[in-house]
Design a protein around this motif. Structure first.
Motif, short mmCIF file in Angstrom:
data_model
loop_
_atom_site.label_atom_id
_atom_site.label_comp_id
_atom_site.label_asym_id
_atom_site.label_seq_id
_atom_site.Cartn_x
_atom_site.Cartn_y
_atom_site.Cartn_z
N ASN A 62 0.61 8.00 2.14
CA ASN A 62 1.23 8.75 3.16
C ASN A 62 0.35 9.47 3.92
OD1 ASN A 62 3.86 7.86 2.26
ND2 ASN A 62 4.15 9.77 0.81
N LEU A 63 -0.81 10.06 3.24
CA LEU A 63 -1.78 11.05 3.47
C LEU A 63 -2.43 10.11 4.79
CD1 LEU A 63 -2.41 13.91 3.26
CD2 LEU A 63 -4.38 13.10 1.56
N LYS A 64 -2.72 8.85 4.52
CA LYS A 64 -3.63 7.93 5.31
C LYS A 64 -2.59 7.66 6.66
CE LYS A 64 -6.72 4.40 4.28
NZ LYS A 64 -7.30 3.37 3.33
N ALA A 65 -1.58 7.49 6.36
CA ALA A 65 -0.51 7.14 7.64
C ALA A 65 -0.52 8.15 8.47
CB ALA A 65 1.01 6.87 6.94
N SER A 66 -0.31 9.60 7.94
CA SER A 66 -0.30 10.47 8.75
C SER A 66 -1.75 11.04 9.57
CB SER A 66 -0.13 12.08 7.57
OG SER A 66 -0.36 13.21 8.43
N ALA A 67 -2.82 10.51 8.74
CA ALA A 67 -4.06 10.65 9.37
C ALA A 67 -4.07 9.65 10.61
CB ALA A 67 -5.33 10.35 8.50
N LYS A 68 -3.71 8.57 10.36
CA LYS A 68 -3.74 7.40 11.52
C LYS A 68 -2.89 8.01 12.72
CE LYS A 68 -2.83 2.47 12.14
NZ LYS A 68 -2.66 1.35 11.82
N ALA A 69 -1.85 8.20 12.46
CA ALA A 69 -0.79 8.84 13.46
C ALA A 69 -1.15 9.87 14.14
CB ALA A 69 0.61 9.30 12.79
N LYS A 70 -1.93 10.88 13.52
CA LYS A 70 -2.61 11.85 14.38
C LYS A 70 -3.79 11.76 15.00
CE LYS A 70 -1.25 15.83 11.45
NZ LYS A 70 -1.65 16.95 10.59
N GLU A 81 -6.52 14.95 4.94
CA GLU A 81 -6.19 13.95 5.88
C GLU A 81 -7.60 12.97 6.11
OE1 GLU A 81 -2.01 14.83 8.02
OE2 GLU A 81 -3.80 15.61 8.86
N ALA A 82 -8.59 13.87 6.52
CA ALA A 82 -9.98 13.17 7.27
C ALA A 82 -10.49 12.60 5.76
CB ALA A 82 -10.74 14.46 7.54
N ASN A 83 -10.50 13.11 4.65
CA ASN A 83 -10.84 12.70 3.48
C ASN A 83 -10.46 11.14 3.32
OD1 ASN A 83 -12.58 14.85 3.06
ND2 ASN A 83 -11.20 15.79 1.53
N THR A 84 -9.45 10.83 3.85
CA THR A 84 -8.67 9.56 3.59
C THR A 84 -9.60 8.56 4.44
OG1 THR A 84 -7.05 9.75 5.12
CG2 THR A 84 -6.47 10.44 3.07
N ILE A 85 -10.27 8.77 5.44
CA ILE A 85 -10.76 7.97 6.45
C ILE A 85 -12.29 8.16 6.36
CG2 ILE A 85 -8.94 7.54 7.91
CD1 ILE A 85 -10.12 9.75 9.92
N VAL A 86 -12.87 9.26 5.79
CA VAL A 86 -14.47 9.71 5.65
C VAL A 86 -14.80 9.12 4.31
CG1 VAL A 86 -16.13 11.17 5.98
CG2 VAL A 86 -14.14 11.15 7.64
N LEU A 87 -15.97 8.13 4.10
CA LEU A 87 -16.35 8.01 2.73
C LEU A 87 -17.32 9.30 2.20
CD1 LEU A 87 -16.96 4.23 3.25
CD2 LEU A 87 -15.13 5.09 2.22
N LYS B 104 -14.86 5.52 -4.31
CA LYS B 104 -13.66 5.87 -5.34
C LYS B 104 -12.75 4.66 -5.52
CE LYS B 104 -13.20 10.91 -5.08
NZ LYS B 104 -12.18 12.01 -4.93
N ASN B 105 -12.29 4.21 -6.65
CA ASN B 105 -11.00 3.33 -6.97
C ASN B 105 -9.93 3.66 -6.22
OD1 ASN B 105 -9.12 1.67 -7.90
ND2 ASN B 105 -10.19 1.45 -9.89
N PRO B 106 -9.53 3.10 -5.22
CA PRO B 106 -8.23 3.66 -4.32
C PRO B 106 -6.85 3.71 -5.28
CG PRO B 106 -8.67 1.28 -3.94
CD PRO B 106 -9.70 1.59 -4.92
N THR B 107 -6.95 2.91 -6.52
CA THR B 107 -5.57 3.33 -7.32
C THR B 107 -5.49 4.64 -8.13
OG1 THR B 107 -6.71 2.10 -9.27
CG2 THR B 107 -5.68 0.88 -7.74
N ASN B 108 -6.79 5.10 -8.29
CA ASN B 108 -6.64 6.42 -9.05
C ASN B 108 -7.73 7.58 -8.71
OD1 ASN B 108 -8.85 5.42 -10.34
ND2 ASN B 108 -8.02 5.61 -12.03
N ASP B 109 -8.47 7.15 -7.53
CA ASP B 109 -9.50 8.11 -7.05
C ASP B 109 -10.73 8.34 -8.07
OD1 ASP B 109 -8.98 8.99 -4.68
OD2 ASP B 109 -8.29 11.01 -5.05
N TYR B 110 -10.97 7.47 -9.07
CA TYR B 110 -11.93 7.37 -9.93
C TYR B 110 -12.97 6.43 -9.32
CZ TYR B 110 -10.23 10.66 -13.19
OH TYR B 110 -9.86 11.90 -14.13
N VAL B 111 -14.31 6.68 -9.65
CA VAL B 111 -15.42 5.99 -9.56
C VAL B 111 -15.79 5.42 -10.81
CG1 VAL B 111 -17.90 5.98 -9.04
CG2 VAL B 111 -16.42 7.09 -7.52
N TYR B 112 -15.64 4.19 -10.89
CA TYR B 112 -16.18 3.61 -12.32
C TYR B 112 -17.33 2.70 -12.01
CZ TYR B 112 -11.14 4.03 -13.62
OH TYR B 112 -10.11 4.70 -13.80
N GLY B 113 -18.20 2.73 -13.05
CA GLY B 113 -19.41 1.58 -13.12
C GLY B 113 -19.76 1.23 -14.37
#
Lengths: 87, 168
Positions: A62-70, A81-87, B104-113
């Protein structure tokens, strides 16, 4: 078991321990370096409060979709929202 | 193929080899460890991976082979250090430091190694008393639920520890 360690760290972020076993009911928890023991009942209660993986995934999508829409609309993003697209 | 028997000894009567010929395996102790363990501590803490061996001679060497089924996880995209070490009683034989920093693992926000904790160590304990070899673990920072985990995620996971006494 990751939910158990997550619950423990939510209750006490500085907790230090060794957990042996893969089930809260049967595992042994050794509390290290003066960490105040947390009763299993409290851990179990905290685990029930934590979101499930499915809930976390939905919230993230949901957060990612919201970020994209914005972004498309040229609107400012929240930090979350920014955290969902910035590594 | 013929078998040469030095000095006409029976094979079971040969307990030592001539100098320079090489070691002979005198005993092997092996353990499989399947219990899941999660360790979150910045000082070394004992894992369940431990074995005893009593060398038959103080001149024997002990070859230690460690094959842990281990990984690390943290709920943060951060570089963390994970440490495993091999101890003989209170003597540190060997340390392995592993760094894990990833997306991060997209399923639960954890980094695993995966932690490659494989260790092969030829020890010269100079003892004929019982020796205890064990694996310890620690993390650089326990924040964000940072843990070393043995035998996690699957009940099929196992770690092994093998001790071989080798004649000098």
């Amino acid at each position: 078991m990751i939910k158990v360690t997550e619950a423990i760290k939510t209750i006490n972020p500085n907790a230090k321990y060794i957990i042996s076993g893969s089930d809260l009911d049967t595992c042994e928890i050794e509390w290290l370096e003066g960490t105040t023991p947390i009763p299993k009942a409290d851990i179990e209660a905290k685990m029930a409060e934590l979101p499930t993986e499915e809930e976390e995934r939905t919230a993230r999508e949901n957060l990612k979709a919201s970020a994209k829409a914005k972004l498309i609309a040229g609107q400012p993003l929240t930090e979350e929202e920014a955290n969902t697209i910035v590594l | 193929m013929s078998i040469i028997k030095p000095n006409n000894n029976t094979l079971s009567g040969i307990t030592a080899l001539p100098s320079g010929v090489g070691g002979k395996i005198l005993q092997i102790v092996n353990g499989n460890f399947g219990t899941e363990q999660n360790i979150s501590n910045t000082s070394y803490a004992d894992s369940a991976i431990t074995l005893n061996i009593t060398p038959s001679s103080s001149s024997s060497k002990v070859l230690v082979i460690v094959a842990p089924n281990s990984d690390g996880y943290v709920n943060l995209s951060d570089n963390r250090q994970f440490y495993l070490r091999l101890l003989r009683d209170s003597t540190v034989c060997m340390i392995k430091q592993i760094q894990i920093g990833a997306v991060k693992n997209p399923t639960n926000d954890y980094v695993y190694g995966s932690i490659d904790g494989t260790m092969c160590y030829l020890d010269s304990p100079s003892s004929s008393s019982q020796l205890t070899y064990k694996i310890q673990a620690k993390v650089s920072n326990t924040g964000n639920n940072c843990n070393v985990r043995f035998n996690g995620t699957s009940s099929a996971g196992h770690s092994t520890l093998t001790l071989m006494e080798i004649s000098a």
